[in-house]
Design a protein around this motif. Structure first.
Motif, mmCIF file in Angstrom:
data_model
loop_
_atom_site.group_PDB
_atom_site.id
_atom_site.type_symbol
_atom_site.label_atom_id
_atom_site.label_comp_id
_atom_site.label_asym_id
_atom_site.label_seq_id
_atom_site.Cartn_x
_atom_site.Cartn_y
_atom_site.Cartn_z
ATOM 1 N N LYS A 1 0.835 -1.198 0.000
ATOM 2 C CA LYS A 1 0.000 0.000 0.000
ATOM 3 C C LYS A 1 0.877 1.258 0.000
ATOM 4 C CE LYS A 1 -4.050 1.870 2.286
ATOM 5 N NZ LYS A 1 -5.043 1.665 3.339
ATOM 6 N N LYS A 2 1.959 1.225 0.751
ATOM 7 C CA LYS A 2 2.874 2.365 0.819
ATOM 8 C C LYS A 2 3.528 2.621 -0.539
ATOM 9 C CE LYS A 2 6.785 4.167 3.393
ATOM 10 N NZ LYS A 2 7.717 3.958 4.486
ATOM 11 N N TYR A 3 3.976 1.548 -1.205
ATOM 12 C CA TYR A 3 4.598 1.673 -2.524
ATOM 13 C C TYR A 3 3.608 2.232 -3.537
ATOM 14 C CZ TYR A 3 6.444 0.348 -7.076
ATOM 15 O OH TYR A 3 6.865 0.372 -8.385
ATOM 16 N N LEU A 4 2.391 1.709 -3.552
ATOM 17 C CA LEU A 4 1.394 2.185 -4.501
ATOM 18 C C LEU A 4 1.017 3.639 -4.239
ATOM 19 C CD1 LEU A 4 -0.923 -0.935 -4.867
ATOM 20 C CD2 LEU A 4 0.756 -0.058 -6.492
ATOM 21 N N GLY A 5 0.942 4.034 -2.982
ATOM 22 C CA GLY A 5 0.663 5.429 -2.642
ATOM 23 C C GLY A 5 1.762 6.355 -3.140
ATOM 24 N N SER A 6 2.992 5.929 -2.950
ATOM 25 C CA SER A 6 4.140 6.709 -3.414
ATOM 26 C C SER A 6 4.149 6.812 -4.940
ATOM 27 C CB SER A 6 5.423 6.052 -2.924
ATOM 28 O OG SER A 6 6.552 6.669 -3.469
ATOM 29 N N LEU A 7 3.868 5.703 -5.596
ATOM 30 C CA LEU A 7 3.832 5.670 -7.055
ATOM 31 C C LEU A 7 2.712 6.563 -7.590
ATOM 32 C CD1 LEU A 7 5.291 4.325 -9.405
ATOM 33 C CD2 LEU A 7 3.666 2.441 -9.244
ATOM 34 N N ALA A 8 1.552 6.530 -6.946
ATOM 35 C CA ALA A 8 0.429 7.386 -7.361
ATOM 36 C C ALA A 8 0.809 8.857 -7.231
ATOM 37 C CB ALA A 8 -0.804 7.072 -6.526
ATOM 38 N N HIS A 9 1.527 9.196 -6.168
ATOM 39 C CA HIS A 9 1.972 10.575 -5.956
ATOM 40 C C HIS A 9 2.933 10.999 -7.074
ATOM 41 C CE1 HIS A 9 2.853 14.178 -3.668
ATOM 42 N NE2 HIS A 9 4.137 13.935 -3.849
ATOM 43 N N GLU A 10 3.868 10.127 -7.428
ATOM 44 C CA GLU A 10 4.814 10.413 -8.515
ATOM 45 C C GLU A 10 4.085 10.618 -9.833
ATOM 46 O OE1 GLU A 10 8.520 8.172 -9.126
ATOM 47 O OE2 GLU A 10 7.985 7.164 -7.255
ATOM 48 N N ILE A 11 3.166 9.714 -10.146
ATOM 49 C CA ILE A 11 2.460 9.776 -11.424
ATOM 50 C C ILE A 11 1.605 11.032 -11.509
ATOM 51 C CG2 ILE A 11 0.673 8.649 -12.825
ATOM 52 C CD1 ILE A 11 1.928 5.965 -11.846
ATOM 53 N N THR A 12 0.999 11.424 -10.409
ATOM 54 C CA THR A 12 0.226 12.661 -10.385
ATOM 55 C C THR A 12 1.135 13.848 -10.703
ATOM 56 O OG1 THR A 12 -1.328 11.754 -8.782
ATOM 57 C CG2 THR A 12 -1.236 14.148 -8.961
ATOM 58 N N GLY A 13 2.316 13.853 -10.143
ATOM 59 C CA GLY A 13 3.287 14.904 -10.442
ATOM 60 C C GLY A 13 3.677 14.935 -11.901
ATOM 61 N N TYR A 14 3.848 13.765 -12.501
ATOM 62 C CA TYR A 14 4.198 13.697 -13.922
ATOM 63 C C TYR A 14 3.034 14.196 -14.782
ATOM 64 C CZ TYR A 14 7.910 10.645 -12.156
ATOM 65 O OH TYR A 14 8.969 10.126 -11.470
ATOM 66 N N ALA A 15 1.812 13.867 -14.390
ATOM 67 C CA ALA A 15 0.637 14.334 -15.133
ATOM 68 C C ALA A 15 0.542 15.866 -15.071
ATOM 69 C CB ALA A 15 -0.632 13.704 -14.571
ATOM 70 N N ILE A 16 0.829 16.441 -13.926
ATOM 71 C CA ILE A 16 0.826 17.898 -13.791
ATOM 72 C C ILE A 16 1.919 18.509 -14.665
ATOM 73 C CG2 ILE A 16 1.304 19.788 -12.166
ATOM 74 C CD1 ILE A 16 -0.152 18.011 -10.030
ATOM 75 N N GLU A 17 3.077 17.885 -14.695
ATOM 76 C CA GLU A 17 4.175 18.356 -15.538
ATOM 77 C C GLU A 17 3.780 18.353 -17.012
ATOM 78 O OE1 GLU A 17 8.033 19.744 -16.457
ATOM 79 O OE2 GLU A 17 6.976 19.648 -14.551
ATOM 80 N N VAL A 18 3.152 17.282 -17.461
ATOM 81 C CA VAL A 18 2.691 17.198 -18.852
ATOM 82 C C VAL A 18 1.704 18.324 -19.137
ATOM 83 C CG1 VAL A 18 1.294 15.829 -20.462
ATOM 84 C CG2 VAL A 18 3.121 14.729 -19.163
ATOM 85 N N HIS A 19 0.782 18.554 -18.228
ATOM 86 C CA HIS A 19 -0.222 19.601 -18.441
ATOM 87 C C HIS A 19 0.424 20.984 -18.489
ATOM 88 C CE1 HIS A 19 -3.651 22.248 -17.678
ATOM 89 N NE2 HIS A 19 -4.317 21.328 -18.353
ATOM 90 N N LYS A 20 1.442 21.222 -17.660
ATOM 91 C CA LYS A 20 2.149 22.501 -17.688
ATOM 92 C C LYS A 20 2.827 22.719 -19.040
ATOM 93 C CE LYS A 20 3.378 22.960 -12.796
ATOM 94 N NZ LYS A 20 4.522 22.912 -11.867
ATOM 95 N N ILE A 21 3.393 21.653 -19.586
ATOM 96 C CA ILE A 21 4.133 21.760 -20.843
ATOM 97 C C ILE A 21 3.187 21.880 -22.037
ATOM 98 C CG2 ILE A 21 5.647 20.482 -22.423
ATOM 99 C CD1 ILE A 21 6.984 19.377 -19.810
ATOM 100 N N LYS A 22 2.154 21.050 -22.082
ATOM 101 C CA LYS A 22 1.259 21.022 -23.242
ATOM 102 C C LYS A 22 0.157 22.074 -23.174
ATOM 103 C CE LYS A 22 1.752 18.648 -26.211
ATOM 104 N NZ LYS A 22 2.642 18.880 -27.356
ATOM 105 N N GLY A 23 -0.170 22.531 -21.978
ATOM 106 C CA GLY A 23 -1.240 23.518 -21.853
ATOM 107 C C GLY A 23 -2.610 22.859 -21.799
ATOM 108 N N ARG A 24 -3.619 23.705 -21.833
ATOM 109 C CA ARG A 24 -4.981 23.188 -21.700
ATOM 110 C C ARG A 24 -5.681 23.126 -23.045
ATOM 111 N NH1 ARG A 24 -9.160 27.392 -20.323
ATOM 112 N NH2 ARG A 24 -8.340 29.257 -21.283
ATOM 113 N N GLY A 25 -6.792 22.394 -23.062
ATOM 114 C CA GLY A 25 -7.657 22.375 -24.231
ATOM 115 C C GLY A 25 -7.371 21.308 -25.267
#
Length: 66
Positions: free
Chosen positions: A4-28
């Protein structure tokens, strides 16, 4: 082993990567564009391939690192 700890950590990392992608590509953009960019980001970060989710139609997308 997937704990559970590993999956929580991984989910946190992936969320950060998704935010990074959105910052780079923009919205819409189409969800499929964000999906492809996130897959590229996960591969670049050496996140296990099975996390990339269901297969979608391929579209050519240019992401800043590739």
């Amino acid at each position: 082993m997937l704990t559970k700890k590993y999956l929580g950590s991984l989910a946190h990392e992936i969320t950060g990567y998704a935010i990074e992608v959105h910052k780079i590509k923009g919205r819409g953009l189409l969800e499929s564009v964000y999906h492809q960019c996130l897959k590229e980001e996960l591969l670049h970060r050496k996140i296990p391939r099975w996390l990339s989710g269901a297969r979608q139609d391929k579209k050519q997308v240019y992401y800043h690192k590739m």
